[in-house]
Write a protein that holds these residues in place. Structure first.
Motif, PDB file in Angstrom:
ATOM      1  N   MET A   1       0.836  -1.164   0.000  1.00 27.25           N
ATOM      2  CA  MET A   1       0.000   0.000   0.000  1.00 27.25           C
ATOM      3  C   MET A   1       0.884   1.231   0.000  1.00 27.25           C
ATOM      4  SD  MET A   1      -1.959   0.863   3.598  1.00 27.25           S
ATOM      5  CE  MET A   1      -3.205   1.987   3.097  1.00 27.25           C
ATOM      6  N   ARG A   2       0.476   2.228  -0.726  1.00 30.22           N
ATOM      7  CA  ARG A   2       1.196   3.504  -0.784  1.00 30.22           C
ATOM      8  C   ARG A   2       0.320   4.579  -0.148  1.00 30.22           C
ATOM      9  NH1 ARG A   2       5.503   3.347  -4.728  1.00 30.22           N
ATOM     10  NH2 ARG A   2       5.408   5.607  -4.931  1.00 30.22           N
ATOM     11  N   ILE A   3       0.910   5.394   0.694  1.00 33.49           N
ATOM     12  CA  ILE A   3       0.166   6.443   1.380  1.00 33.49           C
ATOM     13  C   ILE A   3       1.093   7.635   1.595  1.00 33.49           C
ATOM     14  CG2 ILE A   3       0.663   5.471   3.651  1.00 33.49           C
ATOM     15  CD1 ILE A   3      -2.164   6.407   4.503  1.00 33.49           C
ATOM     16  N   SER A   4       0.535   8.824   1.479  1.00 31.52           N
ATOM     17  CA  SER A   4       1.363  10.022   1.660  1.00 31.52           C
ATOM     18  C   SER A   4       1.704  10.194   3.133  1.00 31.52           C
ATOM     19  CB  SER A   4       0.631  11.271   1.149  1.00 31.52           C
ATOM     20  OG  SER A   4      -0.423  11.608   2.025  1.00 31.52           O
ATOM     21  N   VAL A   5       2.813  10.851   3.394  1.00 31.94           N
ATOM     22  CA  VAL A   5       3.259  11.094   4.764  1.00 31.94           C
ATOM     23  C   VAL A   5       2.198  11.882   5.524  1.00 31.94           C
ATOM     24  CG1 VAL A   5       5.006  12.241   6.180  1.00 31.94           C
ATOM     25  CG2 VAL A   5       5.703  10.966   4.150  1.00 31.94           C
ATOM     26  N   THR A   6       1.579  12.834   4.862  1.00 30.17           N
ATOM     27  CA  THR A   6       0.547  13.655   5.501  1.00 30.17           C
ATOM     28  C   THR A   6      -0.620  12.790   5.973  1.00 30.17           C
ATOM     29  OG1 THR A   6       1.140  15.477   4.036  1.00 30.17           O
ATOM     30  CG2 THR A   6      -0.948  15.657   5.187  1.00 30.17           C
ATOM     31  N   GLU A   7      -1.095  11.887   5.123  1.00 33.30           N
ATOM     32  CA  GLU A   7      -2.192  10.998   5.503  1.00 33.30           C
ATOM     33  C   GLU A   7      -1.741   9.984   6.557  1.00 33.30           C
ATOM     34  OE1 GLU A   7      -4.048   9.155   2.121  1.00 33.30           O
ATOM     35  OE2 GLU A   7      -3.949  11.021   0.972  1.00 33.30           O
ATOM     36  N   ALA A   8      -0.505   9.558   6.472  1.00 33.63           N
ATOM     37  CA  ALA A   8       0.009   8.546   7.401  1.00 33.63           C
ATOM     38  C   ALA A   8       0.048   9.053   8.829  1.00 33.63           C
ATOM     39  CB  ALA A   8       1.401   8.094   6.964  1.00 33.63           C
ATOM     40  N   LYS A   9       0.225  10.349   9.016  1.00 35.72           N
ATOM     41  CA  LYS A   9       0.268  10.914  10.375  1.00 35.72           C
ATOM     42  C   LYS A   9      -1.005  10.597  11.145  1.00 35.72           C
ATOM     43  CE  LYS A   9       3.232  14.821   9.226  1.00 35.72           C
ATOM     44  NZ  LYS A   9       3.308  16.281   9.090  1.00 35.72           N
ATOM     45  N   ALA A  10      -2.134  10.640  10.468  1.00 36.52           N
ATOM     46  CA  ALA A  10      -3.412  10.392  11.127  1.00 36.52           C
ATOM     47  C   ALA A  10      -3.702   8.904  11.296  1.00 36.52           C
ATOM     48  CB  ALA A  10      -4.537  11.051  10.331  1.00 36.52           C
ATOM     49  N   GLN A  11      -2.989   8.039  10.559  1.00 36.12           N
ATOM     50  CA  GLN A  11      -3.286   6.609  10.566  1.00 36.12           C
ATOM     51  C   GLN A  11      -2.105   5.758  11.013  1.00 36.12           C
ATOM     52  OE1 GLN A  11      -4.770   5.364   6.756  1.00 36.12           O
ATOM     53  NE2 GLN A  11      -5.685   7.353   6.356  1.00 36.12           N
ATOM     54  N   LEU A  12      -1.184   6.326  11.723  1.00 39.50           N
ATOM     55  CA  LEU A  12       0.066   5.630  12.029  1.00 39.50           C
ATOM     56  C   LEU A  12      -0.158   4.287  12.730  1.00 39.50           C
ATOM     57  CD1 LEU A  12       3.098   5.615  11.846  1.00 39.50           C
ATOM     58  CD2 LEU A  12       3.181   6.859  14.009  1.00 39.50           C
ATOM     59  N   THR A  13      -1.040   4.256  13.714  1.00 40.24           N
ATOM     60  CA  THR A  13      -1.272   3.011  14.447  1.00 40.24           C
ATOM     61  C   THR A  13      -1.744   1.902  13.509  1.00 40.24           C
ATOM     62  OG1 THR A  13      -1.829   4.261  16.433  1.00 40.24           O
ATOM     63  CG2 THR A  13      -2.514   1.956  16.375  1.00 40.24           C
ATOM     64  N   GLU A  14      -2.686   2.215  12.651  1.00 41.18           N
ATOM     65  CA  GLU A  14      -3.197   1.224  11.702  1.00 41.18           C
ATOM     66  C   GLU A  14      -2.117   0.801  10.713  1.00 41.18           C
ATOM     67  OE1 GLU A  14      -5.483  -1.444   9.645  1.00 41.18           O
ATOM     68  OE2 GLU A  14      -5.788  -0.584  11.628  1.00 41.18           O
ATOM     69  N   LEU A  15      -1.304   1.738  10.261  1.00 37.86           N
ATOM     70  CA  LEU A  15      -0.238   1.412   9.314  1.00 37.86           C
ATOM     71  C   LEU A  15       0.809   0.501   9.953  1.00 37.86           C
ATOM     72  CD1 LEU A  15       0.220   4.884   7.598  1.00 37.86           C
ATOM     73  CD2 LEU A  15      -0.967   2.875   6.699  1.00 37.86           C
ATOM     74  N   VAL A  16       1.113   0.740  11.215  1.00 42.95           N
ATOM     75  CA  VAL A  16       2.066  -0.124  11.920  1.00 42.95           C
ATOM     76  C   VAL A  16       1.488  -1.529  12.049  1.00 42.95           C
ATOM     77  CG1 VAL A  16       3.208  -0.529  14.137  1.00 42.95           C
ATOM     78  CG2 VAL A  16       3.239   1.752  13.119  1.00 42.95           C
ATOM     79  N   ARG A  17       0.211  -1.641  12.369  1.00 42.80           N
ATOM     80  CA  ARG A  17      -0.428  -2.968  12.458  1.00 42.80           C
ATOM     81  C   ARG A  17      -0.338  -3.706  11.122  1.00 42.80           C
ATOM     82  NH1 ARG A  17      -5.198  -0.537  15.507  1.00 42.80           N
ATOM     83  NH2 ARG A  17      -4.532  -0.746  17.660  1.00 42.80           N
ATOM     84  N   ARG A  18      -0.598  -2.987  10.041  1.00 44.76           N
ATOM     85  CA  ARG A  18      -0.528  -3.613   8.720  1.00 44.76           C
ATOM     86  C   ARG A  18       0.891  -4.074   8.400  1.00 44.76           C
ATOM     87  NH1 ARG A  18      -4.246  -0.888   4.204  1.00 44.76           N
ATOM     88  NH2 ARG A  18      -6.246  -1.224   5.209  1.00 44.76           N
ATOM     89  N   ALA A  19       1.866  -3.245   8.716  1.00 43.22           N
ATOM     90  CA  ALA A  19       3.264  -3.620   8.461  1.00 43.22           C
ATOM     91  C   ALA A  19       3.648  -4.842   9.289  1.00 43.22           C
ATOM     92  CB  ALA A  19       4.184  -2.446   8.751  1.00 43.22           C
TER      93      ALA A  19
END
Length: 85
Positions: A1-19
């Motif tokens: 999945m590709r996501i901008s840094v700006t959007e990732a700030k609000a979703q960091l917890t979910e992105l870490v779970r996915r990783a």
């Protein structure tokens, strides 16, 4: 999945779970890949690692036990006349 840094700030917890679950997460800046989130792989302590390596070496060095002869392994498929049953 590709996501901008700006959007990732609000979703960091979910992105870490996915990783952590193995999904590739790429952070982008201005449409270009900037960083990748990957799970941390912990390595066993040196003694455990050595024991695993030694066990694998012993298993690889062990002599294979002979199995059934392949020469006659499919005889049950044919009759006394040599034709398929």
């Amino acid at each position: 999945m590709r996501i901008s840094v700006t959007e990732a700030k609000a979703q960091l917890t979910e992105l870490v779970r996915r990783a952590e679950s193995g999904e590739e997460v790429i952070l982008t800046r201005h449409g270009q890949a900037a960083a990748r989130l990957t799970p941390v792989r912990t390595q066993p302590d040196p003694r455990t690692r050595r024991a695993i390596i030694d066990a694998v070496r012993r298993a690889g060095a062990a002599k294979a036990s002979p199995g059934p002869s392949a020469e006659r392994s499919q005889d049950f498929l044919y009759g006394e006349d040599g034709l398929p049953e």
